[in-house]
Design an enzyme around this catalytic site. Structure first.
Site, mmCIF file in Angstrom:
data_model
loop_
_atom_site.group_PDB
_atom_site.id
_atom_site.type_symbol
_atom_site.label_atom_id
_atom_site.label_comp_id
_atom_site.label_asym_id
_atom_site.label_seq_id
_atom_site.Cartn_x
_atom_site.Cartn_y
_atom_site.Cartn_z
ATOM 1 N N HIS A 92 19.805 -42.660 -58.550
ATOM 2 C CA HIS A 92 18.359 -42.582 -58.355
ATOM 3 C C HIS A 92 17.831 -43.833 -57.653
ATOM 4 O O HIS A 92 18.397 -44.922 -57.773
ATOM 5 C CB HIS A 92 17.599 -42.312 -59.676
ATOM 6 C CG HIS A 92 17.510 -43.447 -60.635
ATOM 7 N ND1 HIS A 92 18.027 -43.400 -61.919
ATOM 8 C CD2 HIS A 92 16.925 -44.668 -60.542
ATOM 9 C CE1 HIS A 92 17.761 -44.530 -62.543
ATOM 10 N NE2 HIS A 92 17.101 -45.318 -61.731
ATOM 11 N N GLU A 107 15.288 -38.741 -59.819
ATOM 12 C CA GLU A 107 16.549 -38.380 -60.459
ATOM 13 C C GLU A 107 17.249 -37.252 -59.690
ATOM 14 O O GLU A 107 16.627 -36.585 -58.847
ATOM 15 C CB GLU A 107 16.269 -37.940 -61.910
ATOM 16 C CG GLU A 107 15.643 -39.040 -62.783
ATOM 17 C CD GLU A 107 16.622 -40.137 -63.187
ATOM 18 O OE1 GLU A 107 17.666 -40.313 -62.521
ATOM 19 O OE2 GLU A 107 16.338 -40.840 -64.177
ATOM 20 N N ASP A 142 7.478 -47.635 -59.345
ATOM 21 C CA ASP A 142 7.354 -46.667 -60.428
ATOM 22 C C ASP A 142 6.772 -47.322 -61.679
ATOM 23 O O ASP A 142 6.591 -48.550 -61.730
ATOM 24 C CB ASP A 142 8.725 -46.043 -60.738
ATOM 25 C CG ASP A 142 9.857 -47.072 -60.797
ATOM 26 O OD1 ASP A 142 9.559 -48.264 -60.985
ATOM 27 O OD2 ASP A 142 11.012 -46.691 -60.648
ATOM 28 N N ASP A 199 23.192 -43.143 -61.612
ATOM 29 C CA ASP A 199 23.241 -41.727 -61.196
ATOM 30 C C ASP A 199 22.699 -41.535 -59.770
ATOM 31 O O ASP A 199 22.454 -40.412 -59.350
ATOM 32 C CB ASP A 199 22.467 -40.849 -62.194
ATOM 33 C CG ASP A 199 20.967 -41.160 -62.231
ATOM 34 O OD1 ASP A 199 20.508 -42.086 -61.515
ATOM 35 O OD2 ASP A 199 20.247 -40.473 -62.976
HETATM 36 C C1 GLP Z 1 15.444 -48.438 -63.059
HETATM 37 C C2 GLP Z 1 14.315 -48.459 -62.015
HETATM 38 C C3 GLP Z 1 14.872 -48.527 -60.628
HETATM 39 C C4 GLP Z 1 16.074 -49.437 -60.650
HETATM 40 C C5 GLP Z 1 17.198 -48.775 -61.395
HETATM 41 C C6 GLP Z 1 18.411 -49.667 -61.628
HETATM 42 O O1 GLP Z 1 15.274 -47.579 -64.086
HETATM 43 N N1 GLP Z 1 13.362 -47.414 -62.099
HETATM 44 O O2 GLP Z 1 13.867 -48.978 -59.730
HETATM 45 O O3 GLP Z 1 16.511 -49.698 -59.335
HETATM 46 O O4 GLP Z 1 16.732 -48.149 -62.555
HETATM 47 O O5 GLP Z 1 18.137 -50.634 -62.597
HETATM 48 P P1 GLP Z 1 18.999 -51.965 -62.769
HETATM 49 O O6 GLP Z 1 18.714 -52.797 -61.577
HETATM 50 O O7 GLP Z 1 18.514 -52.589 -64.031
HETATM 51 O O8 GLP Z 1 20.418 -51.538 -62.831
#
Ligand code: GLP
Length: 260
Positions: free
Chosen positions: A140, A145, A67, A138
């Site tokens: 995702h 989302e 992304d 959440d």
């Molecule tokens: C982000 C990314 C995801 C990631 C998630 C968790 O916003 N878009 O690819 O897996 O949220 O992030 P983190 O690993 O910092 O908890």
């Protein structure tokens, strides 16, 4: 789905690195899907160490980000392309070339056209062999989302307020600085990867992980669609796995598949 539970995130990252390194030992030009966020940074550190030891390289690989934020400045350190450059690109990292790193074109005039193009780019190289994923609090994956299509293709999408709050830590703790829109691989796109490794660390991921492993498949927890994928390895630390109901069963299943 296999779940490995490790004492801490360092051990978990090392286990995830083994999966990646083993694949590239068999297929040096494998296509890799990569996540950003804080969770995979230990895995990338392990891959850099393996590269320095001569045991791993992404030189022959095409690498696709999950992304990208829409509207973020090209030189912003939190632009995911820049994050991945720091983690993976160049001889000192894991040998990935700038041309081998693919990220959605989030500065395109029409993000939906850029999204379509990105899906086609993935298809043109024959799809992703191994997709690395984190998970949002959440539920995702990528930036898919809650409440979205479980079969979506790469698309533009607004970020949930929970994600904006969670990601503010990358933007001086200021929610107003977090981009509000992204382009993300869709859940249908992610499901086409031949193998998936999902990492979940810390108590704040416990609820999302419990839904992923034991909950019903639901758009409310987008990661639950992975229950329908034939080759998913979930690698968690103890804190993230702390609320699971059938832990003994998962440990036995892991040992049967992979040994200790
Ligand atoms: C982000 C990314 C995801 C990631 C998630 C968790 O916003 N878009 O690819 O897996 O949220 O992030 P983190 O690993 O910092 O908890």
């Amino acid at each position: 789905m296999h779940l490995g539970i490790f004492d801490n995130s360092d051990q978990a990252s090392s286990a995830a690195a083994h999966v990646v390194i083993n694949l590239f030992a068999q297929k040096p030009n494998a296509t890799l899907g990569v996540a950003t966020g804080s969770t995979p940074s230990g895995l990338y550190r392990e891959l850099r160490a393996a590269h320095a030891a001569g045991d791993f390289s992404l030189k022959k690989s095409q690498v696709f980000a999950l992304d990208e934020y829409v509207g973020i400045a090209e030189d912003h350190p939190e632009r995911y392309r820049n994050v991945l450059r720091r983690e993976l690109v160049g001889k000192e990292n894991v040998g990935l070339t700038e041309e081998g790193l693919h990220t959605p074109d989030a500065s395109a005039e029409d993000p939906n056209v850029a999204a379509l193009h990105y899906d086609r780019e993935i298809g043109a190289v024959g799809g992703i062999d191994l997709q690395i994923l984190g998970i949002g609090t959440d539920g995702h994956i990528g930036f898919n989302e809650p409440g979205g299509s479980l079969v979506s293709r790469t698309h533009a999408e607004p970020l949930a307020s929970q994600t904006i709050t969670d990601n503010a830590r990358f933007f001086d703790g200021d929610v107003s600085k977090v981009p509000t829109t992204c382009i993300t691989q869709g859940l249908g796109t992610i499901m086409e990867a031949r193998q998936i490794v999902l990492l979940a660390f810390g108590a704040n991921k416990a609820n999302a992980l419990a839904q992923l492993i034991e909950g019903p498949i639901s758009a409310k927890w987008p990661a639950t669609i992975l229950q329908m994928h034939p080759d998913v390895v979930v690698i968690a630390d103890k804190a993230a796995a702390s609320t699971l109901e059938y832990t003994d069963l998962y440990v036995e299943r892991w040992q049967l598949a992979f040994g200790d």
